[in-house]
Design a protein around this motif. Sequence first.
Motif, PDB file in Angstrom:
ATOM      1  N   GLN A  69      40.422 -37.267 124.999  1.00  0.00           N
ATOM      2  CA  GLN A  69      41.634 -37.548 125.775  1.00  0.00           C
ATOM      3  C   GLN A  69      42.334 -38.761 125.155  1.00  0.00           C
ATOM      4  OE1 GLN A  69      39.920 -37.979 129.691  1.00  0.00           O
ATOM      5  NE2 GLN A  69      40.146 -35.800 130.131  1.00  0.00           N
ATOM      6  N   TRP A  70      43.086 -38.498 124.089  1.00  0.00           N
ATOM      7  CA  TRP A  70      43.675 -39.591 123.319  1.00  0.00           C
ATOM      8  C   TRP A  70      44.693 -40.396 124.123  1.00  0.00           C
ATOM      9  CZ3 TRP A  70      48.875 -38.999 123.216  1.00  0.00           C
ATOM     10  CH2 TRP A  70      49.389 -37.709 123.304  1.00  0.00           C
ATOM     11  N   TRP A  71      45.300 -39.779 125.133  1.00  0.00           N
ATOM     12  CA  TRP A  71      46.326 -40.473 125.910  1.00  0.00           C
ATOM     13  C   TRP A  71      45.751 -41.594 126.774  1.00  0.00           C
ATOM     14  CZ3 TRP A  71      44.892 -35.394 126.187  1.00  0.00           C
ATOM     15  CH2 TRP A  71      44.111 -35.019 127.281  1.00  0.00           C
ATOM     16  N   THR A  72      44.425 -41.622 126.945  1.00  0.00           N
ATOM     17  CA  THR A  72      43.830 -42.679 127.773  1.00  0.00           C
ATOM     18  C   THR A  72      43.936 -44.054 127.120  1.00  0.00           C
ATOM     19  OG1 THR A  72      41.643 -42.239 126.831  1.00  0.00           O
ATOM     20  CG2 THR A  72      42.235 -41.051 128.840  1.00  0.00           C
ATOM     21  N   VAL A  73      44.267 -44.112 125.817  1.00  0.00           N
ATOM     22  CA  VAL A  73      44.400 -45.418 125.164  1.00  0.00           C
ATOM     23  C   VAL A  73      45.585 -46.198 125.727  1.00  0.00           C
ATOM     24  CG1 VAL A  73      43.343 -44.579 123.036  1.00  0.00           C
ATOM     25  CG2 VAL A  73      45.830 -44.527 123.273  1.00  0.00           C
ATOM     26  N   PHE A  74      46.513 -45.512 126.429  1.00  0.00           N
ATOM     27  CA  PHE A  74      47.656 -46.208 127.010  1.00  0.00           C
ATOM     28  C   PHE A  74      47.280 -46.924 128.305  1.00  0.00           C
ATOM     29  CE2 PHE A  74      49.644 -42.876 124.427  1.00  0.00           C
ATOM     30  CZ  PHE A  74      50.531 -43.635 123.682  1.00  0.00           C
ATOM     31  N   GLY A  75      46.084 -46.668 128.816  1.00  0.00           N
ATOM     32  CA  GLY A  75      45.655 -47.346 130.032  1.00  0.00           C
ATOM     33  C   GLY A  75      46.537 -47.058 131.228  1.00  0.00           C
ATOM     34  N   ASP A  76      47.014 -45.809 131.354  1.00  0.00           N
ATOM     35  CA  ASP A  76      47.976 -45.440 132.391  1.00  0.00           C
ATOM     36  C   ASP A  76      47.372 -44.325 133.240  1.00  0.00           C
ATOM     37  OD1 ASP A  76      50.170 -44.382 133.861  1.00  0.00           O
ATOM     38  OD2 ASP A  76      51.562 -45.206 132.375  1.00  0.00           O
ATOM     39  N   VAL A 287      54.858 -50.829 125.631  1.00  0.00           N
ATOM     40  CA  VAL A 287      53.633 -50.154 125.201  1.00  0.00           C
ATOM     41  C   VAL A 287      52.931 -51.043 124.184  1.00  0.00           C
ATOM     42  CG1 VAL A 287      52.720 -48.154 123.971  1.00  0.00           C
ATOM     43  CG2 VAL A 287      54.547 -47.861 125.645  1.00  0.00           C
ATOM     44  N   LEU A 288      51.711 -51.441 124.504  1.00  0.00           N
ATOM     45  CA  LEU A 288      50.977 -52.384 123.672  1.00  0.00           C
ATOM     46  C   LEU A 288      49.942 -51.715 122.775  1.00  0.00           C
ATOM     47  CD1 LEU A 288      50.390 -55.154 126.375  1.00  0.00           C
ATOM     48  CD2 LEU A 288      52.292 -54.915 124.760  1.00  0.00           C
ATOM     49  N   VAL A 289      49.864 -50.382 122.802  1.00  0.00           N
ATOM     50  CA  VAL A 289      48.912 -49.678 121.945  1.00  0.00           C
ATOM     51  C   VAL A 289      49.338 -49.830 120.493  1.00  0.00           C
ATOM     52  CG1 VAL A 289      47.965 -47.423 121.346  1.00  0.00           C
ATOM     53  CG2 VAL A 289      48.307 -48.046 123.730  1.00  0.00           C
ATOM     54  N   ARG A 290      48.377 -50.160 119.622  1.00  0.00           N
ATOM     55  CA  ARG A 290      48.664 -50.326 118.209  1.00  0.00           C
ATOM     56  C   ARG A 290      47.779 -49.373 117.406  1.00  0.00           C
ATOM     57  NH1 ARG A 290      52.368 -51.937 120.145  1.00  0.00           N
ATOM     58  NH2 ARG A 290      53.418 -53.959 120.017  1.00  0.00           N
ATOM     59  N   GLN A 467      62.293 -49.986 123.668  1.00  0.00           N
ATOM     60  CA  GLN A 467      60.950 -49.900 124.231  1.00  0.00           C
ATOM     61  C   GLN A 467      60.540 -48.442 124.448  1.00  0.00           C
ATOM     62  OE1 GLN A 467      60.753 -52.259 127.781  1.00  0.00           O
ATOM     63  NE2 GLN A 467      60.688 -54.212 126.672  1.00  0.00           N
ATOM     64  N   GLY A 468      61.501 -47.622 124.892  1.00  0.00           N
ATOM     65  CA  GLY A 468      61.217 -46.198 125.037  1.00  0.00           C
ATOM     66  C   GLY A 468      60.946 -45.537 123.697  1.00  0.00           C
ATOM     67  N   SER A 469      61.720 -45.910 122.666  1.00  0.00           N
ATOM     68  CA  SER A 469      61.511 -45.357 121.328  1.00  0.00           C
ATOM     69  C   SER A 469      60.152 -45.761 120.774  1.00  0.00           C
ATOM     70  CB  SER A 469      62.622 -45.825 120.387  1.00  0.00           C
ATOM     71  OG  SER A 469      63.886 -45.357 120.817  1.00  0.00           O
ATOM     72  N   GLN A 470      59.714 -46.972 121.063  1.00  0.00           N
ATOM     73  CA  GLN A 470      58.413 -47.431 120.594  1.00  0.00           C
ATOM     74  C   GLN A 470      57.285 -46.614 121.230  1.00  0.00           C
ATOM     75  OE1 GLN A 470      56.917 -51.285 121.975  1.00  0.00           O
ATOM     76  NE2 GLN A 470      56.522 -51.840 119.836  1.00  0.00           N
ATOM     77  N   ALA A 471      57.400 -46.349 122.530  1.00  0.00           N
ATOM     78  CA  ALA A 471      56.379 -45.540 123.202  1.00  0.00           C
ATOM     79  C   ALA A 471      56.348 -44.123 122.641  1.00  0.00           C
ATOM     80  CB  ALA A 471      56.638 -45.526 124.708  1.00  0.00           C
ATOM     81  N   PRO A 490      43.781 -50.088 122.976  1.00  0.00           N
ATOM     82  CA  PRO A 490      44.531 -49.903 124.222  1.00  0.00           C
ATOM     83  C   PRO A 490      45.195 -51.185 124.669  1.00  0.00           C
ATOM     84  CG  PRO A 490      42.194 -50.044 124.679  1.00  0.00           C
ATOM     85  CD  PRO A 490      42.337 -50.057 123.181  1.00  0.00           C
ATOM     86  N   ALA A 491      46.122 -51.016 125.577  1.00  0.00           N
ATOM     87  CA  ALA A 491      46.836 -52.172 126.104  1.00  0.00           C
ATOM     88  C   ALA A 491      45.889 -53.038 126.929  1.00  0.00           C
ATOM     89  CB  ALA A 491      48.006 -51.698 126.956  1.00  0.00           C
ATOM     90  N   ASP A 492      46.035 -54.340 126.801  1.00  0.00           N
ATOM     91  CA  ASP A 492      45.217 -55.293 127.549  1.00  0.00           C
ATOM     92  C   ASP A 492      46.068 -55.980 128.602  1.00  0.00           C
ATOM     93  OD1 ASP A 492      43.001 -54.763 125.989  1.00  0.00           O
ATOM     94  OD2 ASP A 492      43.600 -56.230 124.468  1.00  0.00           O
ATOM     95  N   GLY A 493      45.563 -55.977 129.831  1.00  0.00           N
ATOM     96  CA  GLY A 493      46.225 -56.745 130.879  1.00  0.00           C
ATOM     97  C   GLY A 493      47.421 -56.071 131.490  1.00  0.00           C
ATOM     98  N   ALA A 494      47.750 -54.864 131.098  1.00  0.00           N
ATOM     99  CA  ALA A 494      48.922 -54.188 131.665  1.00  0.00           C
ATOM    100  C   ALA A 494      48.518 -53.480 132.947  1.00  0.00           C
ATOM    101  CB  ALA A 494      49.485 -53.178 130.669  1.00  0.00           C
ATOM    102  N   PRO A 495      49.131 -53.805 134.073  1.00  0.00           N
ATOM    103  CA  PRO A 495      48.750 -53.164 135.333  1.00  0.00           C
ATOM    104  C   PRO A 495      49.155 -51.704 135.334  1.00  0.00           C
ATOM    105  CG  PRO A 495      50.702 -54.503 135.634  1.00  0.00           C
ATOM    106  CD  PRO A 495      50.223 -54.762 134.241  1.00  0.00           C
TER     107      PRO A 495
END
Length: 503
Positions: A69-76, A287-290, A467-471, A490-495
């Motif tokens: 489930q690669w989308w879980t790296v977004f922490g959403d 989006v903080l995923v790198r 920001q939308g283009s980056q995501a 994954p993103a750190d600290g993003a609620p």
Amino acid sequence: MPAGWRMARVAASVALFAWLAACSVEPTYKAPDAAVPAAYKEAQPTANDPHDVGSWATAQPADDAHRGQWWTVFGDATLNQLEDQALAANQDLKAAAARVQQARAVTQAARASWFPSLDAGFSPTYERPSPASQYLPQDTHVPTQTLWRAQASASYEADLFGRVSSNVNAARADAQQSEALFRSVQLALQADVAQNYFQLRQFDSDVDLYRRTVTLREDALKLVDRRFKEGDISELDVAQARNELASARADAVGVARQRAASEHSLAILLGEAPADFTFPETPLAPVLVRVPAGLPSTLLERRPDIAAAERAMAAANARVGLAKSAFFPKLDITGAFGYESASLGDLFMWSSRAFLLGPLAGTALTVPLFDGGRRKANLAQARGKYDEDVAQYRQQVLVAFREVEDNLSDLHLLDDQIREQGDAVTASQRSAHLSRTQYDEGEVSYLNVIDSERSVLVAQLQASHLQGSQAVATVNLIRALGGGWGDAKPADGAPPPAPLAAR
């Protein structure tokens, strides 16, 4: 003829057929080489190793590897829920799964040719045979009769020169291509859901921005209207303020229209009717995923579309062998055993038994002599199809490289652009504050205030779109690589956003 000689002849015939079956004329398949660069052009050096820009490894097919489930790296949590729902309910994915079932059934049908076909039947026949068929003189009277038959028949095509095996290989490769296409549809669906989700949240950011802009314009109109009533300014300033407020409201309606269309598209991806789906307003967070810079070539090999193109080549190669086998003899073996009787009561007596097996009706060894060039044309067509699939495979590999390079460059250039755009937003806000102050002091006209506030809105909208283009670019890169990988950060600290609401 002595029994030993008969057994020897049978053994020799069996050995001959086995040897002919092993003599397949299908070309040996080998996936053609494709041009692979030494490294990604747009890959950025890592902080730990400035020289590491992502080297390529030896090609190892891995299109069937579990991507997770690669989308879980977004922490959403909301995105996770949407992805699960789409995988369970999307109709395009179900149609692709049905195509896989069809292809597997075709393969099973082709494999059945390796085995004999058995049939059984029962039928009465009312007939008057000719005297010649009974080895009687021409003027002999032959009475009509009813003949009852109950028999079982068998037929089998010997796999001479790999005729049956090539057909099975082609069907098997087609089924594997169908499975790879299913994974491609699945990956595309996952990426489309993530992209649509982030775009919808970007529209929510724009809606929130226009809402705050309309509030500011309403406050500005109240202030300008009061100053006009006090005689400090002319009615022109009031008209301009009302125009700006109306324009902001109109633009807000336009964004709401775009958001509604995006919400409807997301509903379809989830397998729901748009009327039954509502997504709560959730402005987009950065989006903080790198994506790691060192991307091995094996990730590209995991792309299901490349796997599908490679399987298409394998199927075309097998069909070249099938077309070649048409130039060689074909052996069909048939036989029947049962009972024949003039009366139903005597049908199953042992003396009523009958069988049919032999060169006249049971065994047919056909040798092609002349067909007007049909077999030659079929072989040329099969070879042409293989050459076409080779070219398409290499083109698909090049397209995959381009997509990875495009998204790598998008991501690292978007970082710079977002940073510069942030400075532009700060500068425009400072300019608007100064214009407002100078207007209050009577040093500039209200037109200067309008221009500066427009600049703030444009800068903020551009920042939101970046920001939308980056995501979206992050999702596109994952899709270009064929799915998830183990080194995503994954993103750190993003609620997490609010949970999904549906009515």
